[in-house]
Design an enzyme around this catalytic site. Structure first.
Site, PDB file in Angstrom:
ATOM      1  N   GLY A  46       0.916  -1.468   0.112  1.00  0.00           N
ATOM      2  CA  GLY A  46      -0.033   0.195  -0.024  1.00  0.00           C
ATOM      3  C   GLY A  46       0.897   1.149  -0.054  1.00  0.00           C
ATOM      4  O   GLY A  46       2.033   1.362   0.316  1.00  0.00           O
ATOM      5  N   GLN A  51       2.983  10.134   1.052  1.00  0.00           N
ATOM      6  CA  GLN A  51       4.275   9.235   1.073  1.00  0.00           C
ATOM      7  C   GLN A  51       5.098   9.654  -0.033  1.00  0.00           C
ATOM      8  O   GLN A  51       6.146   9.491  -0.112  1.00  0.00           O
ATOM      9  CB  GLN A  51       3.874   7.859   1.066  1.00  0.00           C
ATOM     10  CG  GLN A  51       3.317   7.426   2.539  1.00  0.00           C
ATOM     11  CD  GLN A  51       3.297   5.826   2.579  1.00  0.00           C
ATOM     12  OE1 GLN A  51       2.477   5.290   2.010  1.00  0.00           O
ATOM     13  NE2 GLN A  51       4.281   5.344   2.975  1.00  0.00           N
ATOM     14  N   CYS A  89       5.705  -0.077   6.982  1.00  0.00           N
ATOM     15  CA  CYS A  89       5.286   1.196   6.142  1.00  0.00           C
ATOM     16  C   CYS A  89       6.490   1.348   5.481  1.00  0.00           C
ATOM     17  O   CYS A  89       7.794   1.344   5.765  1.00  0.00           O
ATOM     18  CB  CYS A  89       5.050   2.500   7.193  1.00  0.00           C
ATOM     19  SG  CYS A  89       4.469   3.731   5.977  1.00  0.00           S
ATOM     20  N   LEU A  90       6.205   1.621   4.017  1.00  0.00           N
ATOM     21  CA  LEU A  90       7.399   2.198   3.274  1.00  0.00           C
ATOM     22  C   LEU A  90       8.187   3.442   3.774  1.00  0.00           C
ATOM     23  O   LEU A  90       9.288   3.743   2.994  1.00  0.00           O
ATOM     24  CB  LEU A  90       6.907   2.302   1.631  1.00  0.00           C
ATOM     25  CG  LEU A  90       6.140   1.067   1.051  1.00  0.00           C
ATOM     26  CD1 LEU A  90       5.575   1.243  -0.419  1.00  0.00           C
ATOM     27  CD2 LEU A  90       7.356  -0.177   0.792  1.00  0.00           C
ATOM     28  N   HIS A 131      -4.524   1.278   7.322  1.00  0.00           N
ATOM     29  CA  HIS A 131      -3.266   2.117   7.578  1.00  0.00           C
ATOM     30  C   HIS A 131      -3.004   3.197   6.569  1.00  0.00           C
ATOM     31  O   HIS A 131      -2.682   4.256   6.860  1.00  0.00           O
ATOM     32  CB  HIS A 131      -2.259   0.906   7.087  1.00  0.00           C
ATOM     33  CG  HIS A 131      -0.600   1.367   6.927  1.00  0.00           C
ATOM     34  ND1 HIS A 131       0.260   0.885   8.057  1.00  0.00           N
ATOM     35  CD2 HIS A 131      -0.036   2.042   6.422  1.00  0.00           C
ATOM     36  CE1 HIS A 131       1.348   1.321   7.644  1.00  0.00           C
ATOM     37  NE2 HIS A 131       1.300   2.262   6.742  1.00  0.00           N
ATOM     38  N   GLU A 132      -3.565   3.162   5.212  1.00  0.00           N
ATOM     39  CA  GLU A 132      -3.194   3.754   4.265  1.00  0.00           C
ATOM     40  C   GLU A 132      -4.307   5.180   4.649  1.00  0.00           C
ATOM     41  O   GLU A 132      -3.852   6.234   4.320  1.00  0.00           O
ATOM     42  CB  GLU A 132      -3.642   3.184   3.000  1.00  0.00           C
ATOM     43  CG  GLU A 132      -2.746   2.335   2.413  1.00  0.00           C
ATOM     44  CD  GLU A 132      -1.334   2.450   2.418  1.00  0.00           C
ATOM     45  OE1 GLU A 132      -0.851   3.646   2.409  1.00  0.00           O
ATOM     46  OE2 GLU A 132      -0.491   1.436   2.882  1.00  0.00           O
ATOM     47  N   HIS A 135      -2.815   7.554   6.807  1.00  0.00           N
ATOM     48  CA  HIS A 135      -1.879   8.292   6.150  1.00  0.00           C
ATOM     49  C   HIS A 135      -2.324   9.574   5.658  1.00  0.00           C
ATOM     50  O   HIS A 135      -1.934  10.644   5.834  1.00  0.00           O
ATOM     51  CB  HIS A 135      -1.108   7.743   5.187  1.00  0.00           C
ATOM     52  CG  HIS A 135       0.048   6.935   5.368  1.00  0.00           C
ATOM     53  ND1 HIS A 135       1.290   7.317   6.038  1.00  0.00           N
ATOM     54  CD2 HIS A 135       0.340   5.531   5.164  1.00  0.00           C
ATOM     55  CE1 HIS A 135       2.286   6.374   6.069  1.00  0.00           C
ATOM     56  NE2 HIS A 135       1.411   5.323   5.745  1.00  0.00           N
TER      57      HIS A 135
END
Ligand code: NI
Length: 162
Positions: A46, A51, A89-90, A131-132, A135
């Site tokens: 994701g 991000q 997380c990226l 999670h997304e 953000h």
């Protein structure tokens, strides 16, 4: 399409509330294509627009690497149950931590044609959706981690550090 630079934890852009998307322009489509490419390139499941430094309510998810999901202006309608599991997380590569989230979520969103859709998810998909969407409101998973943030691959019981 292009791979964009992923912003890391500590970058103020990750703490901002993103703006609703009113129309999908060619520039929005380019952003979306780039977000998918950036997510796959980083082996993520994701990615949210902040991000890559864009404060728009857009996220992309693919928990199976064969089912790309695009969500514009997503909104959680319903949640139920509970799951606790490891999350990463990226924007914080190589790290993970245990987070408790609902096990089921129902989300309303808009697709690339700005048509309203609904998606339901359980387990990993529910986790990724929540999670997304976090953000987009300037929240990151580490706020919710139970216990230590670990290096990926470390057992949760292992608190030793070199
Ligand atoms: Ni993330």
């Amino acid at each position: 399409m292009a791979i964009r630079n992923i912003r890391m934890f500590g970058d103020p852009v990750l703490e901002k509330v993103c703006k609703e998307v009113r129309e999908v322009t060619p520039r929005t489509m380019e952003l979306i294509d780039d977000m998918f490419e950036t997510m796959y390139d980083a082996n993520g499941v994701g990615l949210a627009a902040p991000q890559v430094g864009v404060l728009k309510r857009i996220c992309v998810i693919d928990v199976t690497y064969e089912d790309p999901i695009l969500l514009i202006n997503p909104r959680v309608l319903e949640t139920s149950g509970e799951q606790t599991g490891s999350e990463g997380c990226l924007s914080l590569p190589g790290k993970c931590g245990d987070v408790t989230r609902p096990n089921y979520v129902k989300v309303e969103y808009y697709d690339e044609n700005m048509e309203k859709q609904v998606i339901e998810g359980t387990e990993l998909l529910a986790r990724a959706l929540l999670h997304e969407i976090d953000h987009l409101d300037g929240h990151v998973y580490t706020e919710k981690v139970i216990g230590e943030i670990r290096n990926v691959g470390e057992e949760s019981e292992n608190t030793e550090e070199e």
